[in-house]
Scaffold this motif. Structure first.
Motif, PDB file in Angstrom:
ATOM      1  N   THR A   4      43.826  -8.171  -1.116  1.00 54.63           N
ATOM      2  CA  THR A   4      44.664  -8.924  -0.183  1.00 54.63           C
ATOM      3  C   THR A   4      44.392  -8.356   1.198  1.00 54.63           C
ATOM      4  N   LEU A   5      44.023  -9.231   2.129  1.00 53.26           N
ATOM      5  CA  LEU A   5      43.781  -8.828   3.508  1.00 53.26           C
ATOM      6  C   LEU A   5      44.550  -9.754   4.443  1.00 53.26           C
ATOM      7  N   THR A   6      44.773  -9.286   5.645  1.00 43.61           N
ATOM      8  CA  THR A   6      45.499 -10.054   6.644  1.00 43.61           C
ATOM      9  C   THR A   6      44.535 -10.958   7.406  1.00 43.61           C
ATOM     10  N   ASP A   7      44.970 -12.212   7.626  1.00 39.82           N
ATOM     11  CA  ASP A   7      44.119 -13.125   8.391  1.00 39.82           C
ATOM     12  C   ASP A   7      44.445 -13.022   9.884  1.00 39.82           C
TER      13      ASP A   7
ATOM     14  N   ASP B 222      48.916 -12.823   4.794  1.00 39.82           N
ATOM     15  CA  ASP B 222      48.122 -12.190   3.751  1.00 39.82           C
ATOM     16  C   ASP B 222      47.364 -13.251   2.957  1.00 39.82           C
ATOM     17  N   ILE B 223      46.108 -12.966   2.677  1.00 32.33           N
ATOM     18  CA  ILE B 223      45.277 -13.826   1.829  1.00 32.33           C
ATOM     19  C   ILE B 223      44.768 -12.976   0.679  1.00 32.33           C
ATOM     20  N   THR B 224      44.977 -13.477  -0.546  1.00 33.05           N
ATOM     21  CA  THR B 224      44.564 -12.766  -1.759  1.00 33.05           C
ATOM     22  C   THR B 224      43.432 -13.533  -2.418  1.00 33.05           C
ATOM     23  N   LEU B 225      42.352 -12.834  -2.717  1.00 27.70           N
ATOM     24  CA  LEU B 225      41.172 -13.459  -3.298  1.00 27.70           C
ATOM     25  C   LEU B 225      41.492 -14.194  -4.599  1.00 27.70           C
TER      26      LEU B 225
ATOM     27  N   VAL C 146      39.595 -13.067   7.469  1.00 21.49           N
ATOM     28  CA  VAL C 146      40.436 -11.895   7.194  1.00 21.49           C
ATOM     29  C   VAL C 146      39.780 -10.659   7.791  1.00 21.49           C
ATOM     30  N   LEU C 147      40.597  -9.626   7.953  1.00 23.04           N
ATOM     31  CA  LEU C 147      40.147  -8.415   8.640  1.00 23.04           C
ATOM     32  C   LEU C 147      40.019  -7.241   7.677  1.00 23.04           C
TER      33      LEU C 147
END
Length: 172
Positions: free
Chosen positions: A28-31, A36-39, A109-110
Motif C-alpha cells: 500500500t502506497l500513497t498517491d 492509499d492505493i493497495t496493489l 504512487v510514491l
C-alpha cells in the motif's frame, strides 16, 4: 567464438525466465492526492503494470506517454497502469507538477524509500512488471525504447480478464 555465443544464449534464457522467478509482493502506497492505493485491491479488477520511474529519467518519461494511451484503451476492461515514483522526498513537488502538466490520468504512487522497487528486485529505470490477477509476474521490462509499447500492449491484452481481450471482441 562459439563459447561466447553459448554464454549469451544461456544468459538470455536466464534473464527471460527471471520474471517468473520473482515473487508477488503486496503493498500500500500513497498517491499524489494523499490516498492509499493497495496493489491487491487493484488486481481484483484486472492486471496491473507496475511502472517504476523517476523525474530525472528521460526513458521513463518517454514510456509514460505510451502507457497513458494503453491505460486509456484498456482501463474499462480492468487494466491498471500504476506509476511508482522513486524520487526522494525532496523531489516530490516535481512529481505532482510533472504528472499534471502532462495530463496523465493513471494512478501515481510514491516509493520514496524504494522499498517496493527493491522488493521487486528493481534493476534500473524504467523498470516495469506486469502482474496478472493470479498475482503472478508474467512480464518484466528494463529500459524503454520507442516500439516497446507494442510488445507491452500485447502482453496486457493477453492477461485481461476473460471476455475483455481484443480477440474476444473480434469473435463476437
Amino acid at each position: 567464438m562459439k563459447k561466447l555465443a553459448l554464454l549469451f544464449v544461456v544468459l538470455g534464457f536466464l534473464f527471460a525466465n527471471n520474471a517468473k522467478s520473482q515473487t508477488y509482493y503486496d503493498f500500500t502506497l500513497t498517491d499524489l492526492n494523499g490516498d492509499d492505493i493497495t496493489l491487491s485491491e487493484l488486481l481484483q479488477d484486472g492486471p496491473v503494470l507496475l511502472g517504476f520511474w523517476a523525474t530525472w529519467c528521460s526513458p521513463c518519461k518517454e514510456e509514460m506517454k505510451y502507457m497513458q494511451e494503453i491505460y486509456e484503451k484498456y482501463k474499462a476492461k480492468g487494466f491498471t497502469y500504476l506509476a511508482v515514483n522513486t524520487d526522494s522526498q525532496k523531489s516530490l513537488s516535481k512529481v505532482k507538477s510533472y504528472i499534471s502538466s502532462k495530463g496523465y490520468t493513471f494512478p501515481v504512487v510514491l516509493d520514496t524509500d524504494e522499498k517496493i522497487f527493491n522488493a521487486y528486485l528493481g534493476e534500473g529505470m524504467p523498470y516495469s512488471l506486469l502482474i496478472n490477477q493470479n498475482k503472478e509476474i508474467v512480464a518484466k521490462h528494463l529500459g524503454f525504447i520507442v516500439g516497446d509499447e507494442a510488445k507491452i500492449e500485447k502482453e496486457v491484452v493477453n492477461v485481461l480478464p476473460e471476455g475483455n481481450s481484443e480477440s474476444d471482441a473480434m469473435d463476437k
